[in-house]
Design an enzyme around this catalytic site. Structure first.
Site, mmCIF file in Angstrom:
data_model
loop_
_atom_site.group_PDB
_atom_site.id
_atom_site.type_symbol
_atom_site.label_atom_id
_atom_site.label_comp_id
_atom_site.label_asym_id
_atom_site.label_seq_id
_atom_site.Cartn_x
_atom_site.Cartn_y
_atom_site.Cartn_z
ATOM 1 C CE LYS A 29 51.560 31.920 42.767
ATOM 2 N NZ LYS A 29 52.321 32.888 43.122
ATOM 3 C CE LYS A 45 50.101 32.235 39.566
ATOM 4 N NZ LYS A 45 50.324 33.032 40.002
#
Ligand code: PBG
Length: 321
Positions: free
Chosen positions: A193, A246
């Site tokens: 992330k 992400k």
């Protein structure tokens, strides 16, 4: 795979929706996960101006939203819980239990993932707890996050999704789940992330923007390829069952390398800013929303994503045809 855990590969075989999500089939509506928001302060659903088709729901209205999503073929939901009162020292357990419990008792057929993070709860909006000098305190953060994971599992969550990016959270969650009889509850880790400028609309929905500073001391720097891959390998070693990149758009190149190095299913989260950008183009007449979304989903699939988290999962059948 964590050696203390009583289940390993079987955890991803636990029921039909999960087998559908992690299968090696190409993109289809069963591989889409629908994010949902429940805010304790709301009495009625609230439209999100930046995210057409997305709502912040009340504890009641989420039930009719899920009912209609199920009719549209959604099997997986990713729940974000937004408590009314911010707190740095305790967890609003009854709110969490009520929401998760009522969803699961009304719709046992859903696969309900719950996001574990502290940014919607803390007074400062950071994803962990802070020490007196205002720095992230990794140890107390992981302890609080693991209490959350256990509270979610006890309330009936089917899966846990840690998005906080603290070190050691996956091992800690696996241990607390295993030692309390939740060996079957999988962990979908936000394993790669990035610190990103594409989370803006989400932070409005989750009331989770950092009050000061940014998240660069815990989320990954987009310039660092080694860290991006290492972070997913580390979460695998700690016992994650599913991995995720992400934002999707800034991670396309990493999906296959992570898959090759870990052997785990890797999903992509098409985040709020990505969805909002397509919506804005469409609103201004520059593209057809559904066609542009479909194109991005096809690219995630081409890049090797096993599953997708997208705000338009509820339109998946219609969009994918
Ligand atoms: C919480 C969290 C964020 C997102 C998912 N979980 C925001 C952030 O890290 O600030 C972003 C999702 C989106 O933008 O759609 N840590």
């Amino acid at each position: 795979m964590s050696s203390e855990s009583l289940l390993g590969l079987r955890r991803n075989r636990i029921n039909a929706p999960l087998r559908n999500l992690v299968s090696s089939e190409s993109l289809n509506p069963k591989k889409l996960v629908q994010p949902i928001f429940v805010a304790e302060s709301l009495k009625a659903p609230e439209k999100m101006s930046s995210l057409p088709g997305v709502f912040r729901d009340s504890q009641d209205s989420i039930l009719s939203q899920i009912e209609s999503d199920l009719k549209n073929g959604v099997e997986h939901f990713l729940l974000f819980l937004v408590p009314e009162k911010k707190s740095d020292d305790s967890i609003p357990k009854s709110f969490y239990k009520n929401v998760i419990g009522s969803i699961k008792s009304k719709f046992p057929e859903t696969f309900l993932w719950v996001d574990t993070c502290l940014c919607s709860l803390t007074t400062h909006g950071h994803c962990g707890l802070l020490d007196p000098k205002g720095r992230i305190d990794n140890i107390s953060s992981v302890k609080r996050l693991s209490e959350l994971a256990l509270c979610y599992a006890e309330s009936g969550a089917d899966g846990i999704s840690p998005s906080d990016m603290m070190d050691g959270r996956i091992r800690s969650h696996r241990n607390i789940l295993d030692s309390n009889g939740f060996q079957h509850v999988p962990i979908m880790s936000y394993s790669t992330k990035f610190k990103s400028h594409f989370y803006g609309p989400f932070r409005e929905a989750a009331e989770s923007a950092p009050g000061y500073g940014d998240r660069s001391s815990y989320q990954i720097d987009v310039r660092n390829r080694e860290d991006s891959i290492l972070s997913s390998i580390r979460d695998t070693e700690e016992g994650a069952d599913l991995l995720m990149v992400k934002p999707g758009i800034t991670s396309i190149d990493l999906i296959t390398p992570i898959k090759e190095q870990t052997g785990l299913p890797v999903g992509a989260y098409q985040v709020s800013g990505e969805y909002a950008s397509i919506a804005m183009l469409a609103e201004n007449g520059f593209c057809k929303f559904e066609d542009a979304l479909k194109e991005t989903w096809q690219v995630f699939s081409r890049a090797g994503a096993s599953y997708l988290i997208t705000y338009a999962a509820r339109r998946g059948k219609e969009i994918l045809g």
